[in-house]
Motif scaffolding. Structure first.
Motif, mmCIF file in Angstrom:
data_model
loop_
_atom_site.group_PDB
_atom_site.id
_atom_site.type_symbol
_atom_site.label_atom_id
_atom_site.label_comp_id
_atom_site.label_asym_id
_atom_site.label_seq_id
_atom_site.Cartn_x
_atom_site.Cartn_y
_atom_site.Cartn_z
ATOM 1 N N LEU A 301 -5.367 -10.904 3.691
ATOM 2 C CA LEU A 301 -5.135 -9.709 4.511
ATOM 3 C C LEU A 301 -3.684 -9.579 4.969
ATOM 4 O O LEU A 301 -3.278 -8.512 5.434
ATOM 5 N N MET A 302 -2.895 -10.635 4.819
ATOM 6 C CA MET A 302 -1.494 -10.568 5.236
ATOM 7 C C MET A 302 -0.629 -9.799 4.239
ATOM 8 O O MET A 302 0.528 -9.492 4.514
ATOM 9 N N ALA A 303 -1.190 -9.488 3.066
ATOM 10 C CA ALA A 303 -0.473 -8.673 2.072
ATOM 11 C C ALA A 303 -1.195 -7.343 1.910
ATOM 12 O O ALA A 303 -2.416 -7.276 2.052
ATOM 13 N N HIS A 304 -0.459 -6.292 1.587
ATOM 14 C CA HIS A 304 -1.111 -5.011 1.347
ATOM 15 C C HIS A 304 -2.015 -5.126 0.131
ATOM 16 O O HIS A 304 -1.647 -5.744 -0.874
ATOM 17 N N TYR A 305 -3.192 -4.512 0.213
ATOM 18 C CA TYR A 305 -4.211 -4.738 -0.805
ATOM 19 C C TYR A 305 -3.782 -4.306 -2.208
ATOM 20 O O TYR A 305 -4.271 -4.836 -3.203
ATOM 21 N N ARG A 306 -2.851 -3.351 -2.330
ATOM 22 C CA ARG A 306 -2.446 -2.875 -3.663
ATOM 23 C C ARG A 306 -1.333 -3.719 -4.279
ATOM 24 O O ARG A 306 -1.028 -3.569 -5.458
ATOM 25 N N LYS A 307 -0.718 -4.595 -3.492
ATOM 26 C CA LYS A 307 0.412 -5.380 -3.976
ATOM 27 C C LYS A 307 -0.082 -6.720 -4.541
ATOM 28 O O LYS A 307 -1.067 -7.277 -4.087
ATOM 29 N N PRO A 308 0.632 -7.267 -5.538
ATOM 30 C CA PRO A 308 0.286 -8.613 -6.001
ATOM 31 C C PRO A 308 0.573 -9.636 -4.908
ATOM 32 O O PRO A 308 1.459 -9.426 -4.061
ATOM 33 N N ILE A 309 -0.158 -10.735 -4.907
ATOM 34 C CA ILE A 309 0.117 -11.814 -3.958
ATOM 35 C C ILE A 309 0.279 -13.111 -4.745
ATOM 36 O O ILE A 309 -0.310 -13.298 -5.809
ATOM 37 N N PHE A 393 -3.977 -0.220 16.223
ATOM 38 C CA PHE A 393 -4.624 -0.831 15.069
ATOM 39 C C PHE A 393 -5.067 0.252 14.090
ATOM 40 O O PHE A 393 -4.815 0.173 12.886
ATOM 41 N N GLN A 394 -5.717 1.295 14.609
ATOM 42 C CA GLN A 394 -6.183 2.374 13.741
ATOM 43 C C GLN A 394 -5.021 3.142 13.122
ATOM 44 O O GLN A 394 -5.081 3.524 11.949
ATOM 45 N N ASP A 395 -3.962 3.373 13.881
ATOM 46 C CA ASP A 395 -2.803 4.073 13.334
ATOM 47 C C ASP A 395 -2.236 3.320 12.125
ATOM 48 O O ASP A 395 -1.826 3.940 11.132
ATOM 49 N N ALA A 396 -2.219 1.993 12.226
ATOM 50 C CA ALA A 396 -1.698 1.197 11.114
ATOM 51 C C ALA A 396 -2.635 1.234 9.923
ATOM 52 O O ALA A 396 -2.228 1.534 8.798
ATOM 53 N N VAL A 397 -3.917 0.949 10.154
ATOM 54 C CA VAL A 397 -4.862 0.800 9.049
ATOM 55 C C VAL A 397 -5.178 2.143 8.403
ATOM 56 O O VAL A 397 -5.490 2.205 7.207
ATOM 57 N N ASP A 399 -3.195 4.193 7.446
ATOM 58 C CA ASP A 399 -2.178 4.411 6.416
ATOM 59 C C ASP A 399 -2.542 3.571 5.199
ATOM 60 O O ASP A 399 -2.019 2.484 4.995
ATOM 61 N N ASP A 400 -3.489 4.067 4.395
ATOM 62 C CA ASP A 400 -3.903 3.411 3.158
ATOM 63 C C ASP A 400 -4.326 1.961 3.381
ATOM 64 O O ASP A 400 -3.884 1.051 2.688
ATOM 65 N N PHE A 401 -5.200 1.751 4.373
ATOM 66 C CA PHE A 401 -5.762 0.427 4.650
ATOM 67 C C PHE A 401 -4.661 -0.628 4.781
ATOM 68 O O PHE A 401 -4.681 -1.669 4.119
ATOM 69 N N ASN A 402 -3.713 -0.335 5.674
ATOM 70 C CA ASN A 402 -2.596 -1.250 5.921
ATOM 71 C C ASN A 402 -3.072 -2.360 6.863
ATOM 72 O O ASN A 402 -2.787 -2.355 8.057
ATOM 73 N N PHE A 403 -3.795 -3.314 6.310
ATOM 74 C CA PHE A 403 -4.331 -4.400 7.129
ATOM 75 C C PHE A 403 -3.242 -5.312 7.693
ATOM 76 O O PHE A 403 -3.402 -5.820 8.804
ATOM 77 N N PRO A 404 -2.125 -5.552 6.972
ATOM 78 C CA PRO A 404 -1.058 -6.338 7.607
ATOM 79 C C PRO A 404 -0.552 -5.695 8.897
ATOM 80 O O PRO A 404 -0.270 -6.389 9.878
ATOM 81 N N GLY A 405 -0.446 -4.359 8.887
ATOM 82 C CA GLY A 405 -0.039 -3.677 10.112
ATOM 83 C C GLY A 405 -1.065 -3.829 11.214
ATOM 84 O O GLY A 405 -0.718 -3.999 12.393
ATOM 85 N N GLY A 406 -2.341 -3.790 10.856
ATOM 86 C CA GLY A 406 -3.393 -4.012 11.841
ATOM 87 C C GLY A 406 -3.377 -5.425 12.374
ATOM 88 O O GLY A 406 -3.604 -5.661 13.575
ATOM 89 N N LEU A 407 -3.100 -6.396 11.499
ATOM 90 C CA LEU A 407 -3.044 -7.792 11.930
ATOM 91 C C LEU A 407 -1.964 -8.017 12.976
ATOM 92 O O LEU A 407 -2.111 -8.880 13.852
ATOM 93 N N VAL A 409 -1.232 -6.273 15.446
ATOM 94 C CA VAL A 409 -1.821 -6.002 16.762
ATOM 95 C C VAL A 409 -2.661 -7.189 17.213
ATOM 96 O O VAL A 409 -2.626 -7.603 18.377
ATOM 97 N N LEU A 410 -3.420 -7.775 16.279
ATOM 98 C CA LEU A 410 -4.233 -8.946 16.621
ATOM 99 C C LEU A 410 -3.361 -10.116 17.051
ATOM 100 O O LEU A 410 -3.674 -10.816 18.028
ATOM 101 N N PHE A 411 -2.269 -10.347 16.329
ATOM 102 C CA PHE A 411 -1.382 -11.458 16.686
ATOM 103 C C PHE A 411 -0.742 -11.232 18.053
ATOM 104 O O PHE A 411 -0.569 -12.183 18.823
ATOM 105 N N GLU A 412 -0.408 -9.988 18.361
ATOM 106 C CA GLU A 412 0.163 -9.691 19.672
ATOM 107 C C GLU A 412 -0.831 -10.030 20.779
ATOM 108 O O GLU A 412 -0.473 -10.687 21.773
#
Length: 517
Positions: A301-309, A393-397, A399-407, A409-412
């Motif tokens: 989840l720390m990488a955008h789902y469409r990008k290679p990891i 969290f919702q504003d981030a996610v 945007d095309d399921f941007n889970f890193p952006g949502g994370l 907020v969790l880390f904060e």
């Protein structure tokens, strides 16, 4: 901000609008069950699990279907090697699939259709294609006439001229199967049975379906003619998903899916994962090494789902450290609730109850088990909590399921709670009102639940003084012997026995190290 998603079909990011308001029909191309699931499967299953959870979180009623391909050349080859049957191999690895996914906290799909259980639907779809002039029989086989479908290539961007040249260069023109085709890029819908292979009776003779027609039939049978989301790995765009579109839309005249979503691939130390390179890693092998399932989930989840990891030791170490930070925050209330007053922070034990919300949690249900898990159910989206963290969290996610952006907020939240916990431990007090801390903790639990991140409260461990170094080494040797003969259950039992006594094992290429906690 409303949800927008990147649609592979249109090659742009679009507002998410479903066929039926408030409902999502979602299909994920699942695994071919001839071996244990690997890191690539882990990534895909985690990504689509969280997409589904998020859609539910923002108010959608999601029907999620994931198939099993349980007839395939790879399955048949495995059965031959083992002197087994296709069915036995498929059943064994379907069972293993669920064992692995439950460790990663993947929620069960609403339905798991299998190709061998959809034979009537498969044959009906082939028959419809034949009647409409899109399919032709050839000596027991049936092929899809690609040139008859003018939109072929619209998902992948491939052109027929290039496909024709490429197919001609790759195949042996003397191959009998190749000679049956009208065009080199035509693909099989039905394959005549070869000697010793399992088969089904059909209007075209004894045989079995091609891979692509299976998914088209399962989508049609379980979800209807047009679904909202068709998901899978980027490696399936061509030919699998391209062929699904051609098969389904030639019959229905309707879009197979409104949105085509694809997750990126997994590399290992910068190389494509493959058995030939020796970097093929299964989920259970990784967990056997001591990687926390939640750290693996976080890594994905720390990488955008469409990008290679890229899976590296450094990347998984970073995810492990990140998980420890989140875990501290998720356990905050269990550790410090009593210090902050008499308010019920979800401590103690009682049964799980659904439909009986605690008044002090603003309609949220607190789950408390004899062995509590730091997670919270997804709140009713029709009555959302007015909470800036959730809004960010919702504003981030969105945007095309941007889970890193949502994370982020969790880390904060987790770091704020960790700071407050340190104040309580070292100074015995904090200036932040308990009600505010409780609200932050519940928010973290809620958002972690959306991402499927759960922190289990650890039981008190017995003193390990009873085991000598020699006894520990003997158990480790016994575990290694069990793993050599692929008795992984016994290996897990020994690891857990040592862990319960305060002994942590660390598997490394040069051997197993251990230390007392």
């Amino acid at each position: 901000m409303t949800l927008t998603v990147y649609n592979t079909l249109t090659r742009r990011q679009e507002p998410f609008e479903t066929v039926e308001p408030g409902k999502v029909k979602m299909y994920y191309c699942g695994v071919t069950v001839y071996d244990y699931c690997h890191l690539g499967h882990a990534r895909a299953c985690i990504v689509w699990d969280v997409v589904r959870r998020y859609l539910q979180f923002i108010g959608y009623d999601v029907r999620f279907v994931q198939n099993f391909t349980d007839i395939d050349d790879k399955i048949l080859n495995r059965a031959r090697q083992e002197g087994s049957s296709m069915e036995a191999v498929a059943d064994r690895f379907i069972k293993a699939y669920f064992e692995d996914m439950r460790q990663l906290k993947i929620k069960d799909a609403d339905e798991y259709p299998r190709a061998t259980h959809t034979m009537n639907g498969i044959q009906r779809l082939i028959h419809d294609l034949e009647n409409r002039g899109y399919a032709y029989p050839a000596d027991g086989d049936v092929y899809y006439a690609v040139r008859q479908f003018p939109e072929y290539g619209k998902l992948s961007g491939r052109k027929l001229e290039d496909l024709q040249v490429g197919a001609s260069e790759r195949v042996n023109v003397e191959d009998p199967d190749y000679q049956k085709k009208r065009e080199p890029f035509d693909f099989a819908l039905w394959k005549a049975a070869k000697l010793g292979e399992p088969y089904w009776e059909s209007p075209w003779g004894k045989g079995r379906p091609g891979w692509h027609i299976e998914c088209s039939a399962m989508v049609r049978d379980r979800l209807g003619e047009t679904i909202d989301i068709h998901a899978g790995g980027a490696d399936l765009i061509f030919p699998h998903h391209e062929n699904e579109i051609a098969q389904s839309e030639a019959v229905t005249g309707k879009p197979l899916a409104r949105y085509w979503l694809h997750n990126g691939m997994v590399k290992v130390d910068g190389e494509k994962m493959s058995k030939s390179l020796g970097n093929f890693i299964t989920i259970r092998e990784l967990l056997e090494r001591g990687v926390d399932p939640m750290a693996l989930r976080l890594f994905v989840l720390m990488a955008h789902y469409r990008k290679p990891i890229d899976f590296t030791d450094e990347a998984i170490a970073a995810a492990t450290n990140g998980w420890q930070t989140l875990k501290e925050g998720l356990l905050f209330g269990y550790k410090h609730g009593k210090e902050l007053g008499t308010r019920d922070w979800g401590l103690g034990t009682r049964e799980r109850t659904r439909g009986q919300p605690d008044k002090e949690t603003r309609g949220e249900e607190v789950l408390i088990d004899p062995m509590p898990i730091a997670q919270s159910p997804i709140p009713d989206p029709r009555a959302p909590i007015p909470n800036p963290y959730i809004e960010r969290f919702q504003d981030a996610v969105n945007d095309d399921f941007n889970f890193p952006g949502g994370l982020a907020v969790l880390f904060e939240l987790a770091k704020e709670l960790r700071r407050e916990g340190n104040l309580l431990v070292h100074e015995g007090k904090t200036d932040t009102p308990p009600e505010e801390l409780f609200e932050q903790w519940q928010t973290l639990l809620t958002l972690a639940g959306v991402l499927g991140l759960e922190a289990q409260i650890e039981e008190e461990k017995p003193n390990s003084d009873g085991l000598t170094d020699a006894e520990i080494e003997a158990l480790i040797q016994k575990r290694q012997e069990a793993r050599k003969v692929k008795n992984f259950a016994e290996g897990d039992r020994i690891r857990n026995e040592l862990q319960a006594q305060g002994i942590t094992l660390i598997d490394k290429p040069q051997g197993t190290e251990w230390h007392r906690n």
